[in-house]
Motif scaffolding. Structure first.
Motif, PDB file in Angstrom:
ATOM      1  N   LYS A  11       0.838  -1.196   0.000  1.00 33.21           N
ATOM      2  CA  LYS A  11       0.000   0.000   0.000  1.00 33.21           C
ATOM      3  C   LYS A  11       0.873   1.246   0.000  1.00 33.21           C
ATOM      4  N   GLU A  12       0.405   2.247  -0.701  1.00 34.21           N
ATOM      5  CA  GLU A  12       1.124   3.518  -0.761  1.00 34.21           C
ATOM      6  C   GLU A  12       1.292   4.087   0.647  1.00 34.21           C
ATOM      7  N   GLY A  13       2.491   4.567   0.949  1.00 29.51           N
ATOM      8  CA  GLY A  13       2.776   5.172   2.242  1.00 29.51           C
ATOM      9  C   GLY A  13       3.115   4.179   3.338  1.00 29.51           C
ATOM     10  N   LYS A  14       3.242   2.906   3.010  1.00 27.80           N
ATOM     11  CA  LYS A  14       3.496   1.875   4.028  1.00 27.80           C
ATOM     12  C   LYS A  14       4.925   1.333   4.001  1.00 27.80           C
ATOM     13  N   SER A  15       5.806   1.977   3.281  1.00 26.16           N
ATOM     14  CA  SER A  15       7.171   1.477   3.154  1.00 26.16           C
ATOM     15  C   SER A  15       7.900   1.400   4.500  1.00 26.16           C
ATOM     16  N   GLU A  16       7.756   2.411   5.339  1.00 23.95           N
ATOM     17  CA  GLU A  16       8.408   2.381   6.652  1.00 23.95           C
ATOM     18  C   GLU A  16       7.809   1.285   7.533  1.00 23.95           C
ATOM     19  N   ARG A  17       6.526   1.054   7.388  1.00 26.51           N
ATOM     20  CA  ARG A  17       5.891  -0.021   8.157  1.00 26.51           C
ATOM     21  C   ARG A  17       6.384  -1.390   7.673  1.00 26.51           C
ATOM     22  N   VAL A  18       6.621  -1.515   6.371  1.00 24.46           N
ATOM     23  CA  VAL A  18       7.208  -2.749   5.839  1.00 24.46           C
ATOM     24  C   VAL A  18       8.604  -2.948   6.423  1.00 24.46           C
ATOM     25  N   ASP A  19       9.373  -1.851   6.548  1.00 23.49           N
ATOM     26  CA  ASP A  19      10.688  -1.943   7.198  1.00 23.49           C
ATOM     27  C   ASP A  19      10.542  -2.574   8.585  1.00 23.49           C
ATOM     28  N   GLU A  20       9.563  -2.096   9.345  1.00 20.71           N
ATOM     29  CA  GLU A  20       9.321  -2.610  10.697  1.00 20.71           C
ATOM     30  C   GLU A  20       8.907  -4.077  10.650  1.00 20.71           C
ATOM     31  N   TRP A  21       8.073  -4.439   9.695  1.00 21.32           N
ATOM     32  CA  TRP A  21       7.595  -5.812   9.536  1.00 21.32           C
ATOM     33  C   TRP A  21       8.762  -6.775   9.286  1.00 21.32           C
ATOM     34  N   LEU A  22       9.592  -6.418   8.324  1.00 23.97           N
ATOM     35  CA  LEU A  22      10.717  -7.292   7.983  1.00 23.97           C
ATOM     36  C   LEU A  22      11.723  -7.369   9.125  1.00 23.97           C
ATOM     37  N   ILE A  89      -0.217  -4.806   2.855  1.00 21.51           N
ATOM     38  CA  ILE A  89      -0.415  -5.389   1.524  1.00 21.51           C
ATOM     39  C   ILE A  89      -1.708  -4.859   0.905  1.00 21.51           C
ATOM     40  N   ASP A  90      -1.604  -4.395  -0.325  1.00 17.49           N
ATOM     41  CA  ASP A  90      -2.724  -3.798  -1.050  1.00 17.49           C
ATOM     42  C   ASP A  90      -3.639  -4.903  -1.582  1.00 17.49           C
ATOM     43  N   ASP A  91      -4.801  -5.061  -0.968  1.00 19.73           N
ATOM     44  CA  ASP A  91      -5.708  -6.129  -1.387  1.00 19.73           C
ATOM     45  C   ASP A  91      -6.517  -5.767  -2.633  1.00 19.73           C
ATOM     46  N   THR A  92      -6.319  -4.548  -3.163  1.00 27.18           N
ATOM     47  CA  THR A  92      -6.964  -4.193  -4.430  1.00 27.18           C
ATOM     48  C   THR A  92      -6.107  -4.633  -5.622  1.00 27.18           C
ATOM     49  N   PHE A  93      -4.896  -5.068  -5.354  1.00 28.07           N
ATOM     50  CA  PHE A  93      -3.979  -5.545  -6.399  1.00 28.07           C
ATOM     51  C   PHE A  93      -4.012  -7.072  -6.405  1.00 28.07           C
ATOM     52  N   LYS A  94      -4.335  -7.646  -7.554  1.00 24.85           N
ATOM     53  CA  LYS A  94      -4.376  -9.117  -7.647  1.00 24.85           C
ATOM     54  C   LYS A  94      -2.945  -9.650  -7.594  1.00 24.85           C
ATOM     55  N   PRO A  95      -2.644 -10.505  -6.605  1.00 24.08           N
ATOM     56  CA  PRO A  95      -1.292 -11.077  -6.521  1.00 24.08           C
ATOM     57  C   PRO A  95      -0.928 -11.802  -7.809  1.00 24.08           C
ATOM     58  N   ILE A  96       0.345 -11.725  -8.163  1.00 24.23           N
ATOM     59  CA  ILE A  96       0.816 -12.352  -9.390  1.00 24.23           C
ATOM     60  C   ILE A  96       1.703 -13.536  -9.030  1.00 24.23           C
ATOM     61  N   ASP A  97       1.272 -14.729  -9.438  1.00 20.37           N
ATOM     62  CA  ASP A  97       2.074 -15.934  -9.268  1.00 20.37           C
ATOM     63  C   ASP A  97       2.943 -16.094 -10.503  1.00 20.37           C
ATOM     64  N   LEU A  98       4.249 -16.067 -10.303  1.00 18.08           N
ATOM     65  CA  LEU A  98       5.137 -16.306 -11.420  1.00 18.08           C
ATOM     66  C   LEU A  98       5.110 -17.786 -11.761  1.00 18.08           C
ATOM     67  N   LYS A  99       5.320 -18.106 -13.019  1.00 18.35           N
ATOM     68  CA  LYS A  99       5.232 -19.492 -13.477  1.00 18.35           C
ATOM     69  C   LYS A  99       6.510 -20.242 -13.122  1.00 18.35           C
ATOM     70  N   THR A 100       6.344 -21.357 -12.433  1.00 17.58           N
ATOM     71  CA  THR A 100       7.483 -22.214 -12.108  1.00 17.58           C
ATOM     72  C   THR A 100       7.849 -23.004 -13.350  1.00 17.58           C
ATOM     73  N   GLU A 101       9.091 -22.905 -13.765  1.00 17.00           N
ATOM     74  CA  GLU A 101       9.571 -23.613 -14.942  1.00 17.00           C
ATOM     75  C   GLU A 101      10.482 -24.782 -14.584  1.00 17.00           C
ATOM     76  N   VAL A 102      11.359 -24.568 -13.617  1.00 16.18           N
ATOM     77  CA  VAL A 102      12.320 -25.597 -13.230  1.00 16.18           C
ATOM     78  C   VAL A 102      12.522 -25.514 -11.728  1.00 16.18           C
ATOM     79  N   VAL A 103      12.494 -26.654 -11.055  1.00 13.40           N
ATOM     80  CA  VAL A 103      12.791 -26.717  -9.623  1.00 13.40           C
ATOM     81  C   VAL A 103      14.036 -27.590  -9.472  1.00 13.40           C
ATOM     82  N   MET A 104      15.097 -26.999  -8.949  1.00 11.92           N
ATOM     83  CA  MET A 104      16.366 -27.715  -8.816  1.00 11.92           C
ATOM     84  C   MET A 104      16.682 -27.906  -7.335  1.00 11.92           C
ATOM     85  N   ILE A 105      16.342 -29.067  -6.833  1.00 14.07           N
ATOM     86  CA  ILE A 105      16.618 -29.412  -5.446  1.00 14.07           C
ATOM     87  C   ILE A 105      17.274 -30.788  -5.455  1.00 14.07           C
TER      88      ILE A 105
END
Length: 114
Positions: A11-22, A89-105
């Motif tokens: 969410k806009e204006g929440k960067s410092e709060r994210v700092d605290e979260w992390l 976290i902005d719940d008006t923004f649809k989260p984007i799942d990146l496509k998994t192509e290769v898992v190397m474990i």
């Protein structure tokens, strides 16, 4: 096993709060790691990006099947984590799942995940 990475907009204006979260997560890592057991979360990593004037957090995870959802947890760490989530976290923004192509474990690592 599920390997994924998902992008969420801050969410806009929440960067410092994210700092605290992390910082909260890093400062309480011992308890954070305890909560991952119930989720069958083998790896969870948070990435941060500033792009075109917006801020995003990316959640990368490698998780086993049948783990508890964080929302079902009674642990104080998870409750505080979800408070930060709701605030930042902005719940008006649809989260984007990146496509998994290769898992190397390597197999010996996979074996320890079971």
């Amino acid at each position: 096993m599920n390997a994924e990475i998902t992008r969420f907009r801050v969410k806009e204006g929440k960067s410092e709060r994210v700092d605290e979260w992390l910082k909260f997560l890093n400062d309480n890592m011992k308890d954070v790691l305890v909560t991952l057991e119930g989720e069958k979360m083998y790896v969870e990593t948070i990435f941060r990006e500033h792009l075109n004037g917006e801020e995003f957090l990316y959640w990368h995870s490698v998780q086993g099947e049948g783990g508890q959802e964080v929302e079902q947890s009674d642990h104080w760490i998870d409750k505080k984590h979800l408070e930060f989530w709701d605030e930042c976290i902005d719940d008006t923004f649809k989260p984007i799942d990146l496509k998994t192509e290769v898992v190397m474990i390597p197999q010996k690592v996979r074996n320890s995940m079971n």
